[in-house]
Design a protein around this motif. Structure first.
Motif, PDB file in Angstrom:
ATOM      1  N   ASN A  63       0.861  -1.181   0.000  1.00  0.00           N
ATOM      2  CA  ASN A  63       0.000   0.000   0.000  1.00  0.00           C
ATOM      3  C   ASN A  63       0.895   1.228   0.000  1.00  0.00           C
ATOM      4  O   ASN A  63       1.753   1.386   0.864  1.00  0.00           O
ATOM      5  CB  ASN A  63      -0.906  -0.027   1.244  1.00  0.00           C
ATOM      6  CG  ASN A  63      -1.695   1.266   1.387  1.00  0.00           C
ATOM      7  OD1 ASN A  63      -1.227   2.198   2.048  1.00  0.00           O
ATOM      8  ND2 ASN A  63      -2.851   1.329   0.770  1.00  0.00           N
ATOM      9  N   LEU A  64       0.694   2.102  -0.962  1.00  0.00           N
ATOM     10  CA  LEU A  64       1.615   3.229  -1.135  1.00  0.00           C
ATOM     11  C   LEU A  64       1.662   4.146   0.083  1.00  0.00           C
ATOM     12  O   LEU A  64       2.726   4.556   0.518  1.00  0.00           O
ATOM     13  CB  LEU A  64       1.237   4.031  -2.386  1.00  0.00           C
ATOM     14  CG  LEU A  64       2.145   5.220  -2.699  1.00  0.00           C
ATOM     15  CD1 LEU A  64       3.603   4.801  -2.789  1.00  0.00           C
ATOM     16  CD2 LEU A  64       1.715   5.903  -4.002  1.00  0.00           C
ATOM     17  N   HIS A  87      15.994   9.441  -4.382  1.00  0.00           N
ATOM     18  CA  HIS A  87      14.675   9.731  -4.928  1.00  0.00           C
ATOM     19  C   HIS A  87      14.196   8.585  -5.817  1.00  0.00           C
ATOM     20  O   HIS A  87      13.026   8.216  -5.784  1.00  0.00           O
ATOM     21  CB  HIS A  87      14.706  11.038  -5.732  1.00  0.00           C
ATOM     22  CG  HIS A  87      14.638  12.261  -4.879  1.00  0.00           C
ATOM     23  ND1 HIS A  87      14.263  13.479  -5.364  1.00  0.00           N
ATOM     24  CD2 HIS A  87      14.890  12.447  -3.568  1.00  0.00           C
ATOM     25  CE1 HIS A  87      14.290  14.371  -4.390  1.00  0.00           C
ATOM     26  NE2 HIS A  87      14.683  13.769  -3.295  1.00  0.00           N
ATOM     27  N   VAL A 134       6.316   4.292  -5.583  1.00  0.00           N
ATOM     28  CA  VAL A 134       5.240   4.762  -6.459  1.00  0.00           C
ATOM     29  C   VAL A 134       5.091   3.842  -7.660  1.00  0.00           C
ATOM     30  O   VAL A 134       3.976   3.509  -8.075  1.00  0.00           O
ATOM     31  CB  VAL A 134       5.508   6.212  -6.899  1.00  0.00           C
ATOM     32  CG1 VAL A 134       4.381   6.713  -7.792  1.00  0.00           C
ATOM     33  CG2 VAL A 134       5.684   7.124  -5.690  1.00  0.00           C
ATOM     34  N   ARG A 169       0.413  -2.055  -9.332  1.00  0.00           N
ATOM     35  CA  ARG A 169      -0.777  -2.608  -8.684  1.00  0.00           C
ATOM     36  C   ARG A 169      -2.049  -1.960  -9.215  1.00  0.00           C
ATOM     37  O   ARG A 169      -3.142  -2.359  -8.833  1.00  0.00           O
ATOM     38  CB  ARG A 169      -0.705  -2.378  -7.171  1.00  0.00           C
ATOM     39  CG  ARG A 169       0.309  -3.213  -6.430  1.00  0.00           C
ATOM     40  CD  ARG A 169       0.070  -3.126  -4.916  1.00  0.00           C
ATOM     41  NE  ARG A 169       0.210  -1.759  -4.412  1.00  0.00           N
ATOM     42  CZ  ARG A 169       1.326  -1.288  -3.863  1.00  0.00           C
ATOM     43  NH1 ARG A 169       2.400  -2.039  -3.781  1.00  0.00           N
ATOM     44  NH2 ARG A 169       1.368  -0.056  -3.418  1.00  0.00           N
ATOM     45  N   GLY A 170      -1.882  -0.903 -10.022  1.00  0.00           N
ATOM     46  CA  GLY A 170      -3.045  -0.167 -10.489  1.00  0.00           C
ATOM     47  C   GLY A 170      -3.586   0.785  -9.443  1.00  0.00           C
ATOM     48  O   GLY A 170      -4.693   1.305  -9.560  1.00  0.00           O
ATOM     49  N   GLU A 171      -2.767   1.028  -8.422  1.00  0.00           N
ATOM     50  CA  GLU A 171      -3.221   1.869  -7.310  1.00  0.00           C
ATOM     51  C   GLU A 171      -3.206   3.348  -7.693  1.00  0.00           C
ATOM     52  O   GLU A 171      -3.991   4.140  -7.179  1.00  0.00           O
ATOM     53  CB  GLU A 171      -2.303   1.607  -6.106  1.00  0.00           C
ATOM     54  CG  GLU A 171      -2.828   2.103  -4.783  1.00  0.00           C
ATOM     55  CD  GLU A 171      -1.884   1.710  -3.652  1.00  0.00           C
ATOM     56  OE1 GLU A 171      -1.213   0.653  -3.774  1.00  0.00           O
ATOM     57  OE2 GLU A 171      -1.786   2.455  -2.676  1.00  0.00           O
ATOM     58  N   VAL A 172      -2.270   3.697  -8.562  1.00  0.00           N
ATOM     59  CA  VAL A 172      -2.208   5.074  -9.042  1.00  0.00           C
ATOM     60  C   VAL A 172      -2.076   5.057 -10.556  1.00  0.00           C
ATOM     61  O   VAL A 172      -1.704   4.035 -11.147  1.00  0.00           O
ATOM     62  CB  VAL A 172      -1.011   5.859  -8.431  1.00  0.00           C
ATOM     63  CG1 VAL A 172      -1.097   5.867  -6.917  1.00  0.00           C
ATOM     64  CG2 VAL A 172       0.301   5.268  -8.891  1.00  0.00           C
ATOM     65  N   ALA A 173      -2.347   6.193 -11.167  1.00  0.00           N
ATOM     66  CA  ALA A 173      -2.284   6.291 -12.614  1.00  0.00           C
ATOM     67  C   ALA A 173      -0.860   6.086 -13.114  1.00  0.00           C
ATOM     68  O   ALA A 173       0.111   6.375 -12.409  1.00  0.00           O
ATOM     69  CB  ALA A 173      -2.806   7.655 -13.066  1.00  0.00           C
ATOM     70  N   VAL A 182       1.698   9.163 -13.424  1.00  0.00           N
ATOM     71  CA  VAL A 182       2.125   9.923 -12.245  1.00  0.00           C
ATOM     72  C   VAL A 182       3.646  10.061 -12.249  1.00  0.00           C
ATOM     73  O   VAL A 182       4.361   9.118 -12.572  1.00  0.00           O
ATOM     74  CB  VAL A 182       1.648   9.227 -10.955  1.00  0.00           C
ATOM     75  CG1 VAL A 182       2.445   9.721  -9.760  1.00  0.00           C
ATOM     76  CG2 VAL A 182       0.168   9.470 -10.739  1.00  0.00           C
ATOM     77  N   ASP A 183       4.122  11.237 -11.916  1.00  0.00           N
ATOM     78  CA  ASP A 183       5.558  11.510 -11.875  1.00  0.00           C
ATOM     79  C   ASP A 183       6.128  10.995 -10.554  1.00  0.00           C
ATOM     80  O   ASP A 183       6.103  11.678  -9.536  1.00  0.00           O
ATOM     81  CB  ASP A 183       5.784  13.014 -12.028  1.00  0.00           C
ATOM     82  CG  ASP A 183       7.260  13.364 -12.208  1.00  0.00           C
ATOM     83  OD1 ASP A 183       8.107  12.563 -11.760  1.00  0.00           O
ATOM     84  OD2 ASP A 183       7.543  14.412 -12.791  1.00  0.00           O
ATOM     85  N   LEU A 200       8.710  13.091  -8.841  1.00  0.00           N
ATOM     86  CA  LEU A 200       8.175  14.300  -8.213  1.00  0.00           C
ATOM     87  C   LEU A 200       7.528  13.980  -6.873  1.00  0.00           C
ATOM     88  O   LEU A 200       7.675  14.726  -5.897  1.00  0.00           O
ATOM     89  CB  LEU A 200       7.170  14.971  -9.153  1.00  0.00           C
ATOM     90  CG  LEU A 200       6.627  16.331  -8.714  1.00  0.00           C
ATOM     91  CD1 LEU A 200       7.765  17.315  -8.472  1.00  0.00           C
ATOM     92  CD2 LEU A 200       5.668  16.889  -9.754  1.00  0.00           C
ATOM     93  N   VAL A 201       6.841  12.855  -6.802  1.00  0.00           N
ATOM     94  CA  VAL A 201       6.249  12.442  -5.533  1.00  0.00           C
ATOM     95  C   VAL A 201       7.357  12.192  -4.511  1.00  0.00           C
ATOM     96  O   VAL A 201       7.290  12.656  -3.364  1.00  0.00           O
ATOM     97  CB  VAL A 201       5.395  11.176  -5.715  1.00  0.00           C
ATOM     98  CG1 VAL A 201       4.924  10.649  -4.360  1.00  0.00           C
ATOM     99  CG2 VAL A 201       4.202  11.466  -6.613  1.00  0.00           C
ATOM    100  N   LEU A 249      -0.931  12.172  -1.647  1.00  0.00           N
ATOM    101  CA  LEU A 249      -1.535  11.072  -2.392  1.00  0.00           C
ATOM    102  C   LEU A 249      -2.990  11.332  -2.757  1.00  0.00           C
ATOM    103  O   LEU A 249      -3.428  11.002  -3.853  1.00  0.00           O
ATOM    104  CB  LEU A 249      -1.447   9.779  -1.573  1.00  0.00           C
ATOM    105  CG  LEU A 249      -0.048   9.273  -1.251  1.00  0.00           C
ATOM    106  CD1 LEU A 249      -0.132   7.896  -0.616  1.00  0.00           C
ATOM    107  CD2 LEU A 249       0.814   9.240  -2.496  1.00  0.00           C
TER     108      LEU A 249
END
Lengths: 216, 216
Positions: A82-83, A132, A139, A145-149, A152-153, A156-157, A189
């Motif tokens: 889980n991120l 980094h 991420v 996992r398909g948890e975020v697009a 997404v950079d 940068l996160v 997030l």
DNA sequence: TCGGCGAAACGAAACGGCCCGTTTCGTGCG
DNA sequence: CGCACGAAACGGGCCGTTTCGTTTCGCCGA
């Protein structure tokens, strides 16, 4: 790393453990006297070593600092699946690592040193770039996992999260509790509007009202 | 501020413009020689002033730095009526201000100095606390507009945004373009899942449930 | 109104102290 | 012997302070 080039080179006959003694002394001096009291002479006195010996092995104060920092190995952060938990765990263990070992003082000193020495800045930049990327992997895993697009950079996160950590280190605010860390990560997030409890009409109203009140 | 206590005290007869000359010289030395070349003696030489004169007016190198920094007034950021634009504009003008004036070098030096001088650290902490409050006002305005929930931690949002700025200053990355700044602010405000088309079910699966959000 | 006096701020120079990075020298050991 | 070492000393720079002689004003009495 580029900061201690000739170390343990072929011609070197021996280096019993004086190098370790110097690293020990450097860490002790840094902890006891702080960055302002950290000088090659002080380290040499503490290690009962000669200055030339130190300069033989490390080309600069920063190189010594860097070696001291790298001696303190950091825990690798587990994949929680889980991120948010990954990032909160990362911050939590980083904060406590900085608080409870001498790593915090040393890393602060490195950052400070980088502000007046370009070569240190370059090394530090490369180092943090690697860190980094490492944090960005969390991420990337979330992407897989398909948890975020997928667009997404990740860097940068990682930058946002690491920046938060850096400034808290630099301004003596490593005492943030887990709730604050989780909230900060949550903002990055999920944003600050995450639960959609805001009246969209009001938001739209606010956006239109752009005119007036310039100087503030 | 506490760093230049006796300045322009009642008994002080005059201070023609030697103080200004010293501030000018300090800024010039800092720009030309960098933080490592910034010494009281160098400033005194440049200003054709005596060291005691400098020490009469400023108790420490950091106090002088701080005065130099505060001479460079920063533009106040207009209320655009939209939080994202407020924050992006803030970062944009701050970055260009740091890039295009000597403010960047000076503020970097102040942060570095704070790492080896506790009194500087205290002053810097108070200063940034005030700046955070100022930035937090942007969030408070958004709350008043109903743009964000009332229980959002405005200081924490300001902290995240300012931290991003600090580390980019400290690591020579003030060249970030507006797209990156907007993306970073967007992550904080809307989360990292907002800018892509992702399966909402997958997002919900990975997301931890937020309970009990209080609406304004 | 004007001139002079003294306090205060000034520039310059020098102080002892610390640290820099380097060089020299004597020692110990393989 | 050859090399790494500890110790000491080098010239140089900056620290923060002190001393000295000068300049610049505010004040006040003539």
């Amino acid at each position: 790393m580029g900061l201690d080039p000739g170390r343990r080179s072929i011609g070197a006959r021996r280096n019993p453990d004086s190098a370790d003694a110097i690293l020990d002394a450097a860490e002790a001096v840094l902890v006891e006297a702080g960055y302002s009291g950290f000088s090659i002479e002080a380290v040499a006195r503490r290690a009962r070593a000669g200055k030339p010996t130190i300069y033989r092995w490390w080309p600069s104060k920063a190189a010594l600092l860097f070696d001291v920092y790298q001696r303190l190995k950091r825990v690798d952060h587990p994949d929680t699946g889980n991120l948010e938990d990954d990032l909160v765990g990362f911050l939590k263990s980083l904060f406590s690592h900085w608080r409870e070992t001498s790593s915090g003082s040393i890393f602060r000193s490195l950052i400070a040193e980088a502000q007046s020495d370009a070569t240190v800045a370059a090394v530090l930049a490369e180092y943090t770039k690697g860190r980094h990327a490492h944090t960005g992997q969390m991420v990337e895993r979330a992407k897989a996992r398909g948890e975020v697009a997928a667009d997404v950079d990740a860097t940068l996160v990682a930058d946002l999260v690491a920046s938060f950590a850096w400034t808290h280190l630099l301004t003596n605010r490593l005492d943030a509790d887990e709730t604050t860390l989780r909230r900060a990560v949550g903002y990055v997030l999920k944003g600050i509007e995450a639960d959609g409890s805001v009246d969209p009409a009001a938001v739209r109203r606010g956006r239109r009202r752009v005119i007036g009140r310039v100087t503030g």
